[in-house]
Write a protein that holds these residues in place. Structure first.
Motif, PDB file in Angstrom:
ATOM      1  N   CYS A  58      -1.463 -13.019  13.908  1.00  0.00           N
ATOM      2  CA  CYS A  58      -2.716 -12.839  13.182  1.00  0.00           C
ATOM      3  C   CYS A  58      -2.445 -12.836  11.686  1.00  0.00           C
ATOM      4  N   GLN A  59      -3.517 -12.819  10.917  1.00  0.00           N
ATOM      5  CA  GLN A  59      -3.396 -12.740   9.469  1.00  0.00           C
ATOM      6  C   GLN A  59      -2.793 -11.397   9.066  1.00  0.00           C
ATOM      7  N   TYR A  60      -2.124 -11.385   7.904  1.00  0.00           N
ATOM      8  CA  TYR A  60      -1.410 -10.189   7.455  1.00  0.00           C
ATOM      9  C   TYR A  60      -2.329  -8.971   7.349  1.00  0.00           C
ATOM     10  N   ASN A  61      -3.465  -9.121   6.687  1.00  0.00           N
ATOM     11  CA  ASN A  61      -4.361  -7.977   6.474  1.00  0.00           C
ATOM     12  C   ASN A  61      -4.892  -7.422   7.791  1.00  0.00           C
ATOM     13  N   ALA A  62      -5.135  -8.316   8.745  1.00  0.00           N
ATOM     14  CA  ALA A  62      -5.644  -7.866  10.042  1.00  0.00           C
ATOM     15  C   ALA A  62      -4.568  -7.121  10.831  1.00  0.00           C
ATOM     16  N   GLY A  63      -3.331  -7.532  10.677  1.00  0.00           N
ATOM     17  CA  GLY A  63      -2.252  -6.920  11.447  1.00  0.00           C
ATOM     18  C   GLY A  63      -1.594  -5.725  10.800  1.00  0.00           C
ATOM     19  N   LEU A  64      -1.875  -5.491   9.504  1.00  0.00           N
ATOM     20  CA  LEU A  64      -1.205  -4.420   8.778  1.00  0.00           C
ATOM     21  C   LEU A  64      -1.418  -3.029   9.400  1.00  0.00           C
ATOM     22  N   PRO A  65      -2.638  -2.656   9.796  1.00  0.00           N
ATOM     23  CA  PRO A  65      -2.800  -1.334  10.420  1.00  0.00           C
ATOM     24  C   PRO A  65      -1.946  -1.167  11.671  1.00  0.00           C
ATOM     25  N   HIS A  66      -1.864  -2.208  12.497  1.00  0.00           N
ATOM     26  CA  HIS A  66      -1.040  -2.154  13.705  1.00  0.00           C
ATOM     27  C   HIS A  66       0.436  -2.018  13.342  1.00  0.00           C
ATOM     28  N   LEU A  67       0.849  -2.731  12.281  1.00  0.00           N
ATOM     29  CA  LEU A  67       2.238  -2.663  11.839  1.00  0.00           C
ATOM     30  C   LEU A  67       2.581  -1.250  11.359  1.00  0.00           C
ATOM     31  N   LYS A  68       1.658  -0.625  10.638  1.00  0.00           N
ATOM     32  CA  LYS A  68       1.878   0.742  10.166  1.00  0.00           C
ATOM     33  C   LYS A  68       1.964   1.711  11.341  1.00  0.00           C
TER      34      LYS A  68
ATOM     35  N   VAL B  79       6.205  -5.996  -0.770  1.00  0.00           N
ATOM     36  CA  VAL B  79       4.800  -6.186  -0.402  1.00  0.00           C
ATOM     37  C   VAL B  79       4.333  -5.040   0.489  1.00  0.00           C
ATOM     38  N   LEU B  80       5.166  -4.674   1.473  1.00  0.00           N
ATOM     39  CA  LEU B  80       4.803  -3.580   2.371  1.00  0.00           C
ATOM     40  C   LEU B  80       4.703  -2.260   1.612  1.00  0.00           C
ATOM     41  N   ARG B  81       5.601  -2.038   0.674  1.00  0.00           N
ATOM     42  CA  ARG B  81       5.564  -0.812  -0.120  1.00  0.00           C
ATOM     43  C   ARG B  81       4.295  -0.748  -0.964  1.00  0.00           C
ATOM     44  N   ARG B  82       3.920  -1.880  -1.524  1.00  0.00           N
ATOM     45  CA  ARG B  82       2.680  -1.946  -2.319  1.00  0.00           C
ATOM     46  C   ARG B  82       1.468  -1.605  -1.466  1.00  0.00           C
ATOM     47  N   ASP B  83       1.527  -1.973  -0.175  1.00  0.00           N
ATOM     48  CA  ASP B  83       0.400  -1.747   0.721  1.00  0.00           C
ATOM     49  C   ASP B  83       0.522  -0.448   1.514  1.00  0.00           C
ATOM     50  N   GLY B  84       1.417   0.430   1.067  1.00  0.00           N
ATOM     51  CA  GLY B  84       1.469   1.764   1.640  1.00  0.00           C
ATOM     52  C   GLY B  84       2.424   1.984   2.787  1.00  0.00           C
ATOM     53  N   LEU B  85       3.221   0.970   3.135  1.00  0.00           N
ATOM     54  CA  LEU B  85       4.208   1.127   4.208  1.00  0.00           C
ATOM     55  C   LEU B  85       5.589   1.268   3.565  1.00  0.00           C
ATOM     56  N   ILE B  86       6.061   2.507   3.449  1.00  0.00           N
ATOM     57  CA  ILE B  86       7.328   2.804   2.788  1.00  0.00           C
ATOM     58  C   ILE B  86       8.442   2.821   3.832  1.00  0.00           C
ATOM     59  N   LEU B  87       9.404   1.910   3.691  1.00  0.00           N
ATOM     60  CA  LEU B  87      10.494   1.797   4.654  1.00  0.00           C
ATOM     61  C   LEU B  87      11.796   2.316   4.049  1.00  0.00           C
TER      62      LEU B  87
END
Length: 328
Positions: free
Chosen positions: A2-12, A35-43
């Motif tokens: 799926c598109q990145y924005n649509a899948g981001l919540p599932h990825l988090k 990119v993930l850090r910018r969108d709130g997913l800190i790894l």
């Protein structure tokens, strides 16, 4: 897929469910990680397996460029062999999914099935990682991986922070360069902007030039003291003046890319990386590691001195010079 924005919540959600998971990707540290850090997913950095770093540790010789004339049939040399498919081709049996196969192609490729293309991009890193880790162990460079992973993260931070530029000074410098270049053009007995005119003019003087590129002219100047040839080299060395480093950054709709390096906020953000055959740092877009060191102004002095003067130390910072026998 799926598109990145649509899948981001599932990825988090997956990241929260599996906090010790390993994240794998090619150039992950300098691209996906940020990119993930910018969108709130800190790894955690220590949970990242970046295949481009491992590929470089065991194949740094593939970064070495060839001298002019050694490149046959347009082969790609240099850092191009650090790319994803170059790494996959050496460690997996995967076919080349990066290029469209024409009228018979049904994907995965960027044209006919971009979702599957992106999926193979991600999956290929997982497939090649065991082989790359084995190679690092055999080569005795496994201990270097976490060091370079941290270094790549730091270099990306430096790029994001950027270097402030004295914009009014650059504008004045651009006008000065343009005037000097025009004066030099008028003194030359041929059109320096025409490769054919350049080659034909010097052929008539028994000076053979394969082309009118700066490197070719510089090489000819090593064995010839012809004043016109020397003047042409000076004109070439003027280049685009400060625009080689400080051209305003604009979107090129025809080529679908960004041209120029100076952002609207008055910063340039050169890319720093490790992908050289010797392990020395490289700098590009623009190259701030080698600013016109040998280029000279028509009226005397070095271009590099004026170019470097445009860079400003941010408030609270100082410029420091650190160099020991070319070992940064």
């Amino acid at each position: 897929t799926c598109q990145y924005n649509a899948g981001l919540p599932h990825l988090k959600a997956l990241a929260a469910q599996y906090p010790t998971a390993t994240w794998i990707g090619h150039n992950f540290v300098q691209a996906d990680y940020r990119v993930l850090r910018r969108d709130g997913l800190i790894l955690p950095l220590e949970h990242i397996e970046d295949t481009i770093i491992r590929h470089w540790l065991v194949n740094s010789h593939l970064c070495k460029t060839t001298k002019k004339g050694d490149d046959e049939e347009g082969e790609r040399k240099g850092r191009g062999f650090m790319n994803l498919f170059a790494a996959a081709s050496l460690t997996t049996p995967l076919p080349n999914w990066k290029l469209c196969r024409g009228e018979h192609c049904s994907g995965p490729c960027p044209e006919h099935d971009p979702f599957a293309y992106c999926a193979v991009d991600a999956w290929s890193g997982v497939v090649m990682l065991p082989k790359l880790k084995q190679q690092c162990q055999l080569w005795g460079v496994e201990a270097l991986y976490p060091i370079h992973r941290e270094l790549m993260d730091t270099l990306a931070d430096i790029q994001e922070r950027g270097i402030p530029i004295d914009v009014p000074y650059v504008d004045g410098l651009r006008a000065d360069f343009s005037a000097d270049r025009e004066r030099m053009e008028q003194l030359l007995p041929f059109n320096p902007k025409s490769p054919k005119a350049v080659v034909d003019y010097f052929a008539a003087k028994s000076i053979k030039l394969e082309n009118a590129q700066e490197d070719t002219i510089a090489e000819a100047c090593e064995t010839s003291v012809d004043p016109d040839l020397q003047a042409l080299l000076e004109w070439k060395q003027m280049g685009n003046g400060p625009d080689r480093w400080f051209a305003p950054r604009r979107w090129n709709s025809n080529k679908r890319r960004w041209d120029g390096f100076a952002y609207e906020d008055g910063y340039v953000r050169p890319r720093l990386s490790i992908f050289t055959s010797t392990g020395r740092l490289m700098c590009s877009a623009p190259n701030f590691q080698n600013v016109a060191k040998r280029r000279k102004l028509a009226g005397g002095g070095k271009i590099g001195d004026k170019i470097r003067r445009a860079a400003i130390a941010p408030e609270g910072y100082w410029w420091a010079k650190a160099d020991l026998s070319n070992a940064e």
